[in-house]
Design a protein around this motif. Structure first.
Motif, PDB file in Angstrom:
ATOM      1  N   LEU B 595       0.829  -1.205   0.000  1.00 34.72           N
ATOM      2  CA  LEU B 595       0.000   0.000   0.000  1.00 34.72           C
ATOM      3  C   LEU B 595       0.871   1.266   0.000  1.00 34.72           C
ATOM      4  O   LEU B 595       0.575   2.242  -0.696  1.00 34.72           O
ATOM      5  CB  LEU B 595      -0.904  -0.034   1.243  1.00 34.72           C
ATOM      6  N   THR B 596       1.938   1.216   0.758  1.00 31.30           N
ATOM      7  CA  THR B 596       2.866   2.354   0.773  1.00 31.30           C
ATOM      8  C   THR B 596       3.468   2.563  -0.612  1.00 31.30           C
ATOM      9  O   THR B 596       3.551   3.697  -1.100  1.00 31.30           O
ATOM     10  CB  THR B 596       3.979   2.107   1.808  1.00 31.30           C
ATOM     11  N   ARG B 597       3.875   1.441  -1.245  1.00 30.51           N
ATOM     12  CA  ARG B 597       4.473   1.556  -2.580  1.00 30.51           C
ATOM     13  C   ARG B 597       3.467   2.162  -3.556  1.00 30.51           C
ATOM     14  O   ARG B 597       3.795   3.062  -4.329  1.00 30.51           O
ATOM     15  CB  ARG B 597       4.914   0.162  -3.050  1.00 30.51           C
ATOM     16  N   PRO B 620     -13.060   1.296  -5.176  1.00 34.87           N
ATOM     17  CA  PRO B 620     -12.073   1.073  -4.123  1.00 34.87           C
ATOM     18  C   PRO B 620     -10.712   0.631  -4.648  1.00 34.87           C
ATOM     19  O   PRO B 620     -10.604   0.119  -5.760  1.00 34.87           O
ATOM     20  CB  PRO B 620     -12.702  -0.086  -3.342  1.00 34.87           C
ATOM     21  N   VAL B 621      -9.719   0.848  -3.787  1.00 40.15           N
ATOM     22  CA  VAL B 621      -8.474   0.098  -3.865  1.00 40.15           C
ATOM     23  C   VAL B 621      -8.622  -0.981  -2.781  1.00 40.15           C
ATOM     24  O   VAL B 621      -8.968  -0.643  -1.638  1.00 40.15           O
ATOM     25  CB  VAL B 621      -7.256   0.994  -3.555  1.00 40.15           C
ATOM     26  N   ASP B 626      -1.956  -9.845   1.189  1.00 45.05           N
ATOM     27  CA  ASP B 626      -0.740  -9.866   0.372  1.00 45.05           C
ATOM     28  C   ASP B 626      -1.041  -9.093  -0.911  1.00 45.05           C
ATOM     29  O   ASP B 626      -1.738  -9.591  -1.778  1.00 45.05           O
ATOM     30  CB  ASP B 626      -0.344 -11.320   0.088  1.00 45.05           C
ATOM     31  N   GLY B 627      -0.539  -7.893  -1.029  1.00 38.38           N
ATOM     32  CA  GLY B 627      -0.738  -7.105  -2.236  1.00 38.38           C
ATOM     33  C   GLY B 627      -1.953  -6.189  -2.169  1.00 38.38           C
ATOM     34  O   GLY B 627      -2.733  -6.231  -1.207  1.00 38.38           O
ATOM     35  N   VAL B 628      -2.067  -5.324  -3.161  1.00 37.01           N
ATOM     36  CA  VAL B 628      -3.186  -4.399  -3.267  1.00 37.01           C
ATOM     37  C   VAL B 628      -3.673  -4.392  -4.706  1.00 37.01           C
ATOM     38  O   VAL B 628      -2.901  -4.681  -5.628  1.00 37.01           O
ATOM     39  CB  VAL B 628      -2.809  -2.945  -2.870  1.00 37.01           C
TER      40      VAL B 628
END
Lengths: 642, 642
Positions: B595-597, B620-621, B626-628
């Motif tokens: 999420l930060t990335r 939405p995101v 594991d992952g977004v």
């Protein structure tokens, strides 16, 4: 001869003897200044205080304190107190130009109580009493409220409260004050301490720190204040404008300074007032007087020029009949009193003529003469824009609450069901059965004790089912994996039964009654409806977001039980609950009639069993487009948490 | 001879001529008191103001105003103003016992600006300047901030702000002030007006009324104030205690009055301070001095007896080295100055010795002599418990923000993609492709233009799919039923295609590019990540609850772009977002690294295209364990909304 009142200042251990002597002599009242009673951590102090209470009860003598700083009855010019605020004779006189409505202060802290006098006098408040009640061994805060309402000794109250000793006294006095239109502003301290203790039950946590107090205050129309200036300013709003009972929250603002007008508009919005554009006729009348750089929409930027020409009274005249407007806020500069002093006759005239409450805010530090002119003409002058707006809002809320208030319905206590445990949680199937027996819409379900019966139950219910282990020692089943959802078909249901029993054994459950096989409810809005019993005020009903949303959204509204149907309707229509029910993203709106019926029935049922239910959590209750379903029910019996 | 400054008070139409004369003469500065410029609704005023700005720009002459009430430079004893606050020579002197740190007031409203002087002097504030900037045709508020920071002319600022004229000046001046440790307290008005206009875009609505201003203030460490007393009290906190930079928010409270101590504990909690129980050693040292009815846990109920014995200085001595405590709040009664006056030497000593900031609140109306003693010893004295606690909290927050602040990263503007429309929404598949091309994790999908291709696409993706009509004029597809979710199997997909095209035709879509067939994302936490462009400050990034929760929960955090990775990490760890990500009811916690990335990449991408994106909504995101996955993407190109 006869003694009206004794003032007791001997060391604590000698107080009971002195008090007994007073009682024997037939003294009517005593106040105990001495400390060293229940406010101490050791037992000795509590025992001494119990002795005092017993002497007072036996003799019928009124006893104030112990640990009181005394009181002042300013109307009787009687002030048996060591407070430095009463430092000269003039301290008992009302300030020049003060309101005719009298403010009484009743405080459980001496220093704080008398400080309101210092802070209110410069704002033109006339005080009737300051009573500091100390430990309240005998006379309580709401005894005094009740007496002052009954005897018409005061018109507005400021209370400083650490706790309520007797809930019934609170209910009786608060209802009388509301009926008489004598508003009570209350500073309640100890909220953060209550917050630290608040995780006692899920519903109590949702109700929030000090939730029971806040619910009681809201129900009886008490007005909470957080700071000294808020308390005094709210009192000023009611003391000066209490002859109005506005029915709405739309305000018209006029100002000599555009910047200050914008500040007041923001403050009004923050306090929950609306600032609608004025009607065309009012604007046309105002526009005649404005220079090109003025504005009449709302806030009315009258400019210094129009204020100079018309005076504040002239502006009020232009606004006082504006349709759709419930109150007027005048943004003034009262630093130089000249213009306001000139206006005195016009202000007197417009005060008599206006049908709307008018609140002045000075964005400059007001001159005492300006305060005197305005207050003696009957207008409050605020120095804080937010407090000014809050006062206008509080007047509207108070009027609305007075109009809506109904006394709690009488409730006959019902006997405790025979199968309830004395204390602790009961298995959910029994809680559900009890609710269902009393007509509440619980999801259909059956308790089974083997896999074959589970399959039969699921077939009878039709469609997928929820399966829940029933064991008194595992009230919060889902934390241990003791709930399965959406099981469909004989094989899944049978396997589910075995899986749950294995998990229950692994979790160490010893008292398993079986598995509840329950129909899955149709989708809808998930609500939490819960009851917790407050140690002071008894059962409290909370409605808020349920299911997964409960933890994320928090919030919810709390009402004391018993409660009338009107208040439950109002609760569902209020800002904390209504948005949940409105339907969003294609979901249908909740069935309000069914939800109201559920709340009314539940409230009556719980009120009748109030002394035996420590906690009741229905989470979730699913409100469908048509009907409602109680999906999950937890009841914990026993006494209220301390 | 040479003229340093001209004061222009001629009628507006004559001002440009006078100003041109000044410029020709080489006058260095002019202030224009006259009104009748851009504050008028008619065009003539705006034109006159533009003439003034042009003369100032061409000549390099500094011009204050027009429509200014003038200024006071109290250090230079220069006060060209008609403000009645400067009504005698002594008005320019600092009050007795005032702070050595100087407070500058800069206000876009004349009357309001000078009123801070009246309100701050009794609290021991020494003012350096009051500048009322009027319409800011030339010199702006943050020009003055920058100059006063650069020239070390002031230490603490109080601003009264209706708007920021030049964002770059704000950024530069605010960053300099933060670096220099010169805090800026800001009253921003016009928030409710901004709220009325706020429904421009979904993200702008989530960011809230005046959200861009609040985001800028938070980012640059400005301290918002809502009322005059808050502004002055916050300034006092910094002026007196600005030599401390506490790293935490734990406070120790001591009090002579139990009731007042409880009030302060509640105020501290309301302001976001913690009031932890003190350590055993500190308690033991305090307990030696307490009578039986005192308490040393926290608040320390020292009782009047211990205060009399030790003095306030003695209590501070006992607390100033307590571990885990970041600040001290002394709850005092300053109505009678005697005890405090006696204590002067001890207070001076302990002020020099303490390593923690100390704030006094008097629950009684303080005597001016008591204020003088405390302030000349270097302590602020508050009369509002909430403002006192807010001041302690603001000091901690300011220190934390100073430590964490990093200048925004430099961003090279990128060219506009060739296929972007000049203005308006683009079909989602193109928005998705652009984001995917820049490395962002968009759900896999294919644009198709017939039912057979839809079936092939769904087969290639595997599992159920979402299907969305792609038409530039239907950006908010779901409002028109132009989205289908969870379609599985060839027949459902083919029928879905036909159904969507029929609905698109029925809805009147004329510019349909096809249907986007997209893989259904795995479940997880739904977030809204959006960007809107503020008319003043440019692109703003908002992160909040997404999907169904967006409307119910609201909230979210807004940051100005460009922004560094540290600030994005802090955003995700903050109270508005972290609870969403923690995982609840059995859901896994969100993948914070992924999420930060995503946020870092998105922030950089949007900042580079900031001048061409009016709005971007990813809603939405879905943040998985594991992952977004970005599930839905709306981009609106074009200029910022006015």
């Amino acid at each position: 001869g006869e003694v009206d009142m004794a003032i007791v200042i001997v060391p604590a251990p000698h107080v009971p003897v002195v008090l007994a002597d007073c009682a024997a002599k037939g003294v009517k009242a005593a106040q105990i200044i001495s400390s060293g009673f229940a406010e101490q951590s050791c037992a000795g102090g509590r025992d001494l205080q119990a002795e005092i209470a017993a002497i007072a009860a036996a003799s019928g003598m009124l006893v104030l304190g112990p640990n009181s700083e005394g009181f002042a009855n300013l109307q009787a010019r009687l002030a048996p107190t060591f407070s430095p605020v009463i430092d000269h004779d003039g301290a008992l006189d009302p300030p020049a130009g003060s309101t005719s409505r009298r403010v009484a202060v009743i405080a459980q802290s001496g220093g704080v109580g008398f400080s309101f006098l210092d802070q209110g006098r410069p704002k033109g408040l006339a005080f009737s009493h300051v009573v500091t009640t100390g430990n309240e061994a005998c006379v309580e805060t709401f005894d005094l409220v009740e007496w002052m309402v009954d005897a018409d000794e005061a018109d507005v109250f400021i209370l400083f409260l650490e706790n309520v000793k007797t809930a019934e006294t609170f209910r009786r006095a608060a209802a009388k004050a509301l009926a008489a239109g004598k508003p009570i502003i209350v500073v309640k301290v100890g909220q953060s301490e209550a917050g630290q203790r608040a995780a006692l039950s899920h519903t109590a946590a949702l109700a929030g720190a000090d939730g029971a107090y806040r619910a009681m205050f809201a129900h009886y129309g008490l007005i909470p204040a957080e700071t000294p200036s808020q308390a005094v300013d709210l009192a000023a709003g009611f003391a000066f404008m209490g002859d109005f009972s506005p029915t709405g929250t739309a305000t018209a603002i006029f100002t000599a300074s555009g910047g200050a007008g914008g500040w007041m508009a923001d403050s009004a919005a923050a306090a929950g007032l609306s600032v609608p554009v004025l009607d065309a006729a009012t604007r046309a009348a105002i526009d005649q007087h404005l220079p090109s750089y003025g504005a009449s929409d709302n806030p009315v930027d009258a400019t210094a020029q129009a204020i100079h020409h018309l005076g504040y009274a002239g502006l009020i005249d232009l606004l006082r009949d504006a349709p759709g407007i419930d109150s007027i806020i005048a943004v003034a500069s009262a630093r130089l009193p000249g213009r306001i002093e000139q206006d005195r006759p016009a202000l007197q005239r417009v005060r008599a003529a206006t049908s709307k409450p008018v609140f002045f805010w000075s964005y400059t530090l007001p001159h005492p003469s300006a305060v005197e002119v305005l207050t003696s003409c009957g207008f409050p002058l605020f120095t804080d824009p937010l407090n000014c707006a809050r006062a206008a809002r509080a007047l509207a809320d108070y009027g609305a609450r007075r109009a809506a208030f109904t006394a709690p319905p009488a409730v006959a206590p019902a006997p405790v069901p025979a199968d309830w445990p004395a204390t602790g949680p009961m298995p959910e199937y029994r809680a559900q059965a009890w609710l269902r027996d009393h007509g509440l819409p619980v999801a259909a379900g059956h308790l089974v004790t083997d896999a074959a019966a589970a399959v039969s139950a699921a077939q009878a219910l039709g469609g997928p089912v929820a399966m829940k282990v029933q064991a008194a020692d595992f009230a919060h089943k889902s934390d241990y994996g003791l709930v399965l959802l959406g099981r469909a078909g004989d094989a899944e249901v049978a396997a589910g039964y075995d899986q749950l029993m294995a998990r229950a054994a692994a979790a160490g459950a010893t008292d398993v009654d079986g598995v509840l096989v329950q129909a899955m409810a149709a989708p809808g809005v998930e609500l939490l409806i819960g009851v917790h019993r407050d140690a002071t005020f008894g059962p409290m009903l909370t409605v808020g977001p349920g299911g997964v949303m409960a933890e994320l959204l928090g919030g919810g509204v709390t009402l004391p039980l018993p409660v009338g149907a009107d208040d439950l309707t109002t609760l569902l229509a209020g800002p904390a609950v209504a948005p949940l029910l409105a339907g969003f993203r294609g979901q249908p709106a909740a069935d309000l009639a069914a939800l109201t019926r559920l709340l009314v029935d539940l409230a009556a049922l719980v009120a009748a069993h109030g002394d035996h239910i420590a906690e009741l959590d229905l989470n979730p209750v699913i409100a469908h487009g048509d009907g409602v379903t109680i999906v999950d029910a937890l009841i914990v019996t026993g006494p209220a948490p301390e």
